[in-house]
Design a protein around this motif. Structure first.
Motif, PDB file in Angstrom:
ATOM      1  N   ILE A  29      61.701  25.516  34.206  1.00 29.45           N
ATOM      2  CA  ILE A  29      61.560  26.956  34.369  1.00 29.45           C
ATOM      3  C   ILE A  29      60.670  27.235  35.579  1.00 29.45           C
ATOM      4  CG2 ILE A  29      61.946  27.537  31.950  1.00 29.45           C
ATOM      5  CD1 ILE A  29      58.904  27.834  31.631  1.00 29.45           C
ATOM      6  N   LEU A  30      60.820  28.427  36.115  1.00 32.15           N
ATOM      7  CA  LEU A  30      60.024  28.882  37.246  1.00 32.15           C
ATOM      8  C   LEU A  30      59.488  30.259  36.890  1.00 32.15           C
ATOM      9  CD1 LEU A  30      59.317  28.083  40.257  1.00 32.15           C
ATOM     10  CD2 LEU A  30      61.227  29.571  40.913  1.00 32.15           C
ATOM     11  N   TYR A  31      58.164  30.445  37.004  1.00 32.25           N
ATOM     12  CA  TYR A  31      57.582  31.722  36.588  1.00 32.25           C
ATOM     13  C   TYR A  31      56.347  32.050  37.400  1.00 32.25           C
ATOM     14  CZ  TYR A  31      54.091  28.993  33.979  1.00 32.25           C
ATOM     15  OH  TYR A  31      53.077  28.127  33.630  1.00 32.25           O
ATOM     16  N   LYS A  32      55.965  33.318  37.333  1.00 28.85           N
ATOM     17  CA  LYS A  32      54.745  33.782  37.976  1.00 28.85           C
ATOM     18  C   LYS A  32      53.641  33.921  36.931  1.00 28.85           C
ATOM     19  CE  LYS A  32      56.725  37.396  39.861  1.00 28.85           C
ATOM     20  NZ  LYS A  32      56.934  38.631  40.668  1.00 28.85           N
ATOM     21  N   LYS A  33      52.473  33.449  37.272  1.00 30.22           N
ATOM     22  CA  LYS A  33      51.307  33.584  36.412  1.00 30.22           C
ATOM     23  C   LYS A  33      50.340  34.581  37.053  1.00 30.22           C
ATOM     24  CE  LYS A  33      47.321  30.981  34.605  1.00 30.22           C
ATOM     25  NZ  LYS A  33      46.646  29.653  34.580  1.00 30.22           N
ATOM     26  N   THR A  34      49.745  35.424  36.246  1.00 30.24           N
ATOM     27  CA  THR A  34      48.795  36.425  36.735  1.00 30.24           C
ATOM     28  C   THR A  34      47.365  35.992  36.446  1.00 30.24           C
ATOM     29  OG1 THR A  34      50.378  38.202  36.350  1.00 30.24           O
ATOM     30  CG2 THR A  34      48.080  38.842  36.585  1.00 30.24           C
ATOM     31  N   GLU A  35      46.508  36.100  37.442  1.00 28.09           N
ATOM     32  CA  GLU A  35      45.078  35.821  37.272  1.00 28.09           C
ATOM     33  C   GLU A  35      44.266  36.944  37.906  1.00 28.09           C
ATOM     34  OE1 GLU A  35      43.906  32.078  38.867  1.00 28.09           O
ATOM     35  OE2 GLU A  35      44.888  30.889  37.310  1.00 28.09           O
ATOM     36  N   MET A  36      43.137  37.269  37.289  1.00 28.05           N
ATOM     37  CA  MET A  36      42.221  38.244  37.860  1.00 28.05           C
ATOM     38  C   MET A  36      41.093  37.498  38.561  1.00 28.05           C
ATOM     39  SD  MET A  36      43.609  41.125  37.237  1.00 28.05           S
ATOM     40  CE  MET A  36      42.283  42.240  37.737  1.00 28.05           C
ATOM     41  N   ILE A  37      40.956  37.727  39.857  1.00 25.29           N
ATOM     42  CA  ILE A  37      39.897  37.100  40.653  1.00 25.29           C
ATOM     43  C   ILE A  37      39.126  38.202  41.359  1.00 25.29           C
ATOM     44  CG2 ILE A  37      39.385  35.479  42.521  1.00 25.29           C
ATOM     45  CD1 ILE A  37      42.032  34.081  41.914  1.00 25.29           C
ATOM     46  N   ASN A  38      37.810  38.255  41.092  1.00 27.13           N
ATOM     47  CA  ASN A  38      36.964  39.322  41.654  1.00 27.13           C
ATOM     48  C   ASN A  38      37.544  40.701  41.360  1.00 27.13           C
ATOM     49  OD1 ASN A  38      35.167  37.409  42.774  1.00 27.13           O
ATOM     50  ND2 ASN A  38      36.429  37.232  44.621  1.00 27.13           N
ATOM     51  N   ASN A  39      38.028  40.856  40.107  1.00 24.75           N
ATOM     52  CA  ASN A  39      38.602  42.118  39.642  1.00 24.75           C
ATOM     53  C   ASN A  39      39.869  42.536  40.375  1.00 24.75           C
ATOM     54  OD1 ASN A  39      36.577  42.623  37.651  1.00 24.75           O
ATOM     55  ND2 ASN A  39      35.209  43.373  39.263  1.00 24.75           N
TER      56      ASN A  39
END
Length: 301
Positions: free
Chosen positions: A90-100
């Motif tokens: 599978i291929l997917y996008k992951k979301t991360e919060m960095i410095n808001n």
């Protein structure tokens, strides 16, 4: 004259009605707690990928074993996840919060071992990806990255949304597509399996099919979250709300030329949302507004 027109309209509807036969409908018992949304079939229709309402995590439902296993619990992973042709990757996008600030990663993951490979590290740029067989191609910013493992003779196309416009990346060439006007907002674009057409929705205007270059536009009417069923049909939902609360949602199957449409009968009292179909059109899956998954076996002629 009016009677003749009505006759042909009814005949068109009857034609599609004869093309869909519901063989069985079942609720996947493992989803009774209402935690799963946005089902997506594997290419061979032996499993479904599911996620949560906020697209957190990816979960695999085996159609034969009736078991759900956790693939990952990454934020945003369930949005437009891609599955390789052999169903192994599978291929997917992951979301991360960095410095808001929100950042995205592009990750490839093996379903059997659950091993992950990060293709794009956290970035604020727009990213979009696709698997050709088991090899990824992707867009970062406004550049297409082609995988050397993919044959040069293989069409490499990705369609995405940038600044509310459709953008087609075809063999590395970027082209904005605004067939209904540059002032419109475009959502839910996808390319037909044969690579010849696109389906997309214009906010407030409905859903349309066009040639892959944006020409020869045909209206499909109101059809939310459209998805291809082979090259001849589009499946989606007719959802109605009062601006805040969902009132009803039903499934529609529309011919790609926009000439015929058919409401797919689902259990009474169930709001059927975000349907998808197997590649051969023999199975349809959808989630309810409560997060339960239904699986249908159909005969599509």
């Amino acid at each position: 004259m009016k009677k003749i027109l009505l006759f042909f309209l009814c005949l068109a509807q009857f034609g599609v009605a004869q093309q869909v036969k519901i063989l069985s409908v079942e609720k996947i018992n493992e989803t009774h707690k209402g935690e799963y949304f946005y089902p997506k079939f594997s290419p061979s229709a032996d499993f479904l990928l599911l996620t949560h309402s906020n697209y957190k995590g990816i979960y695999k439902f085996s159609i034969s074993d009736k078991n759900i296993t956790t693939i990952n619990e990454d934020a945003g992973a369930g949005y437009d996840v891609q599955i390789s042709e052999d169903g192994s990757t599978i291929l997917y996008k992951k979301t991360e919060m960095i410095n808001n600030l929100r950042h995205n990663l592009l990750i490839s993951q093996q379903l059997s071992s659950k091993e992950k490979t990060t293709l794009i590290t956290p970035t604020r740029e727009n990213i979009s990806g696709k698997l050709i067989k088991s090899s990824p191609i992707y867009v970062k910013g406004k550049q297409m990255v082609k995988n050397t493992d993919v044959s040069k003779n293989t069409m490499q196309s990705i369609i995405t949304i940038e600044d509310r416009k459709m953008v087609l990346y075809k063999n590395g060439v970027r082209k904005e597509l605004t067939p209904n006007g540059k002032d419109k907002s475009y959502i839910w674009p996808s390319i037909s399996p044969d690579g010849l057409h696109i389906v997309y929705t214009v906010s407030g205007k409905g859903t349309f099919v066009a040639n892959i270059d944006g020409t020869n536009v045909k209206s499909l009417g109101k059809l939310s979250a459209p998805k291809w069923v082979g090259n001849k049909y589009i499946i989606g939902m007719n959802d109605i709300d009062d601006g805040e609360k969902l009132i009803s949602s039903t499934i529609k199957l529309v011919s790609a030329d926009g000439k015929t449409s058919k409401k797919i009968e689902t259990p009474q009292g169930v709001n059927a949302m975000y349907p998808s179909a197997s590649a051969d059109g023999s199975k349809i899956a959808f989630n309810t507004d409560k997060g339960e998954i239904y699986l249908m076996n159909v005969e599509l002629k």
